[in-house]
Write a protein that holds these residues in place. Structure first.
Motif, mmCIF file in Angstrom:
data_model
loop_
_atom_site.group_PDB
_atom_site.id
_atom_site.type_symbol
_atom_site.label_atom_id
_atom_site.label_comp_id
_atom_site.label_asym_id
_atom_site.label_seq_id
_atom_site.Cartn_x
_atom_site.Cartn_y
_atom_site.Cartn_z
ATOM 1 N N THR A 182 -9.195 1.367 -2.136
ATOM 2 C CA THR A 182 -8.278 0.587 -2.683
ATOM 3 C C THR A 182 -7.182 1.101 -3.493
ATOM 4 O OG1 THR A 182 -9.452 -0.239 -4.365
ATOM 5 C CG2 THR A 182 -10.080 -1.413 -2.493
ATOM 6 N N VAL A 183 -6.365 0.390 -3.746
ATOM 7 C CA VAL A 183 -5.493 1.102 -4.858
ATOM 8 C C VAL A 183 -5.315 0.201 -6.137
ATOM 9 C CG1 VAL A 183 -3.636 2.028 -3.300
ATOM 10 C CG2 VAL A 183 -3.372 -0.325 -3.871
ATOM 11 N N ARG A 230 2.426 1.431 -3.468
ATOM 12 C CA ARG A 230 1.548 1.969 -4.491
ATOM 13 C C ARG A 230 0.830 3.564 -4.348
ATOM 14 N NH1 ARG A 230 2.762 -0.917 -8.808
ATOM 15 N NH2 ARG A 230 1.902 -3.099 -8.687
ATOM 16 N N GLU A 231 0.855 3.852 -3.109
ATOM 17 C CA GLU A 231 0.222 5.079 -2.618
ATOM 18 C C GLU A 231 1.502 6.076 -3.293
ATOM 19 O OE1 GLU A 231 -1.599 5.273 1.134
ATOM 20 O OE2 GLU A 231 -3.420 4.243 0.362
ATOM 21 N N ARG A 290 0.950 -1.096 -0.238
ATOM 22 C CA ARG A 290 0.034 -0.093 0.018
ATOM 23 C C ARG A 290 0.955 1.407 -0.102
ATOM 24 N NH1 ARG A 290 -5.869 0.641 1.358
ATOM 25 N NH2 ARG A 290 -5.952 2.836 0.892
ATOM 26 N N GLY A 314 -2.467 -3.424 -3.921
ATOM 27 C CA GLY A 314 -1.611 -3.204 -5.018
ATOM 28 C C GLY A 314 -0.610 -4.287 -5.512
#
Length: 143
Positions: free
Chosen positions: A129-130, A74-75, A71, A100
């Motif tokens: 969510t990603v 990805r963020e 996470r 992710g």
């Protein structure tokens, strides 16, 4: 030197060396890294532009720290392959994808048909969510 060789692994898909986090941070041209539980994925954020693959180790299915690593990456904008490696179980796949992960290398084989069914089990989710899906609350409010 011998210590480095023990931590070096080759990605079977690309043939590229996959370095431990400490070796990756000491290198200026590596493109693949493996994160172990307890290592801080945020150390990779300044290097995301040169990373093609991040393997996240799951030594036991009960160790969920890898979800946070995925996470975080990805963020932060990581666009490369994010692979869950190790004790990855069928029941975890959909949750890992939501965090992710887009590749999986389980210690025990999982049939492709079973994996696809696991990904399709919950088409709607409540949390952000990603993986690009809108949560149910956002759909209800037209967001």
């Amino acid at each position: 030197m011998a210590d480095t060789l023990l931590r070096l692994r080759v990605d079977p898909a690309s043939g590229a060396p996959v370095l431990s986090l400490s070796d990756f941070l000491a290198s200026d041209n590596a493109a693949a890294v493996r994160i172990e539980p307890g290592e801080d994925a945020r150390a990779l954020v300044p290097h995301l532009g040169r990373i093609a693959l991040v393997e996240v180790s799951f030594p036991a299915y009960t160790d969920g720290r890898g979800y946070s690593s995925a996470r975080i990456l990805r963020e932060a904008g990581f666009k490369g392959e994010l692979r869950a490696v190790g004790d990855v179980l069928l029941d975890q796949l959909s949750h890992m994808k939501r965090c992710g992960f887009d590749a999986f290398q389980p210690a025990q084989p999982i049939a492709a048909e079973a994996a696809q069914q696991a990904f399709a089990t919950w088409p709607d989710v409540y949390q952000k969510t990603v993986d690009g899906r809108s949560p149910i609350w956002a759909k209800r409010h037209g967001l």
